[in-house]
Design an enzyme around this catalytic site. Structure first.
Site, mmCIF file in Angstrom:
data_model
loop_
_atom_site.group_PDB
_atom_site.id
_atom_site.type_symbol
_atom_site.label_atom_id
_atom_site.label_comp_id
_atom_site.label_asym_id
_atom_site.label_seq_id
_atom_site.Cartn_x
_atom_site.Cartn_y
_atom_site.Cartn_z
ATOM 1 N N THR A 161 -6.438 -37.487 1.577
ATOM 2 C CA THR A 161 -5.657 -36.360 1.063
ATOM 3 C C THR A 161 -4.724 -35.887 2.171
ATOM 4 O O THR A 161 -5.087 -35.951 3.349
ATOM 5 C CB THR A 161 -6.618 -35.229 0.629
ATOM 6 O OG1 THR A 161 -7.247 -35.623 -0.576
ATOM 7 C CG2 THR A 161 -5.903 -33.901 0.434
ATOM 8 N N VAL A 190 -9.646 -31.530 -11.689
ATOM 9 C CA VAL A 190 -8.731 -30.997 -10.684
ATOM 10 C C VAL A 190 -9.566 -30.427 -9.546
ATOM 11 O O VAL A 190 -10.529 -29.700 -9.785
ATOM 12 C CB VAL A 190 -7.823 -29.893 -11.282
ATOM 13 C CG1 VAL A 190 -6.922 -29.311 -10.200
ATOM 14 C CG2 VAL A 190 -6.984 -30.458 -12.424
ATOM 15 N N GLY A 191 -9.209 -30.781 -8.320
ATOM 16 C CA GLY A 191 -9.952 -30.288 -7.154
ATOM 17 C C GLY A 191 -9.303 -29.047 -6.554
ATOM 18 O O GLY A 191 -8.565 -28.319 -7.217
HETATM 19 N N1 ASP Z 1 -10.046 -32.092 -1.592
HETATM 20 C C1 ASP Z 1 -9.613 -33.219 -2.384
HETATM 21 C C2 ASP Z 1 -10.120 -33.052 -3.793
HETATM 22 O O1 ASP Z 1 -11.262 -32.685 -3.962
HETATM 23 C C3 ASP Z 1 -10.094 -34.529 -1.850
HETATM 24 C C4 ASP Z 1 -9.984 -34.741 -0.363
HETATM 25 O O2 ASP Z 1 -9.522 -33.868 0.360
HETATM 26 O O3 ASP Z 1 -10.337 -35.825 0.095
HETATM 27 O O4 ASP Z 1 -9.413 -33.362 -4.712
#
Ligand code: ASP
Length: 293
Positions: A161, A190-191
């Protein structure tokens, strides 16, 4: 004085002896993205333009989990999330579950500038992209053989990310984050990344933050805003706020990840409670730094 920090995700296992070549590709990507953001700030550009420029470069780089090279949903497609925030006027734009927008951070910027809304998702976001002149790309554009293999192997979500935070010459702060989310996620998941306050936040009165890690946890802890609130209401310095949050509170909850942050004085924090976080930073008059472990 300006300050810029970027990340390319946190997570990963212990460093392996053969990690060298792969690591080099990430370092190269980080250097390019940092240079793109720094160029904007060197020319007296604004923090918002700098974070958008840096994140655009990382989205175009297939090594990272954002834009091309994003991790895949359970059914093998890419669904992308991004957000951008202007700490001067608390303007924000965010998009989620977009499938045919080459640079989701640019769409988020258009939501910020050219719509009365903050958050657009799915089809509606894609329609807005076309109306604002961003030509669509097929979903295949985002899918790389590496990600298909990782999905088939049910590999743990790798690092990747991306995000950027900046303080410009005029003292304005901005943050941006972009991601494909978690490998093998359900469609529609959705994160934290595109959620203002969770994965992305900026307020000139405190700091600008971009997070990476287990998004469900970062949503529940309202992570990016937690840092700003510790400063604004609790009187913490940026360093205290980030240490208390990332190194003390999150591990107690079992939450893994990291974040980058910058305050109005140009102090930078880049901390994580995982094995590694791809990260880089630069301040006016200083040499750039790029780190993985
Ligand atoms: N935080 C991101 C999500 O959960 C994933 C990541 O940072 O690796 O979509």
């Amino acid at each position: 004085m300006y300050a810029l920090a970027i990340h390319g995700g946190a997570g990963g296992g212990p460093r392996t002896p053969d990690a060298g070549a792969g690591e080099q590709a990430y370092r190269y990507g980080l250097e390019h993205a940092l240079a793109a953001g720094r160029d904007v700030l060197e020319r007296d550009g604004c923090a918002l333009d700098a974070v958008e420029a840096a994140v655009t470069v990382l989205e175009d780089d297939p090594a990272f989990n954002a834009g091309r090279g994003a991790v895949l949903t359970l059914d093998g497609t890419a669904e992308l999330d991004a957000a951008i925030m202007d700490g001067e006027r608390l303007r924000a734009g965010a998009v989620a579950a977009v499938r045919c927008v080459r640079n989701p951070v640019q769409l988020a910027r258009r939501v910020l500038e050219g719509s009365p809304h903050v958050f657009l998702v799915g089809e509606g976001a894609e329609r807005f992209a076309e109306e604002s002149g961003l030509s669509p790309v097929p979903n295949d554009y985002f899918i790389t053989p590496d990600r298909q293999e990782q999905l088939a192997a049910r590999a743990e979500s790798p690092l990747g990310t991306v995000g950027a935070v900046a303080r410009d010459h005029a003292g304005r702060l901005a943050a941006a984050t972009s991601t494909g989310g978690m490998m093998g996620k359900r469609r529609g998941r959705v994160g934290d990344s595109p959620v203002i306050g969770a994965g992305t936040y900026a307020d000139n009165a405190s700091c600008a933050v971009s997070t990476t890690g287990h998004g469900e946890w970062f949503l529940r802890t309202v992570q990016a805003y937690d840092i700003a609130a510790r400063m604004r209401y609790g009187g913490a310095t940026l360093t205290q706020a980030v240490i208390d949050s990332i190194e003390l509170r999150l591990p107690r909850l079992g939450a893994t990840g990291g974040l980058i942050a910058v305050d109005r004085l140009g102090s930078i924090e880049m901390r994580y409670n995982t094995q590694a976080m791809f990260r880089a930073s630069v301040r006016s008059g200083e040499a750039a730094e790029v780190h993985v472990y």
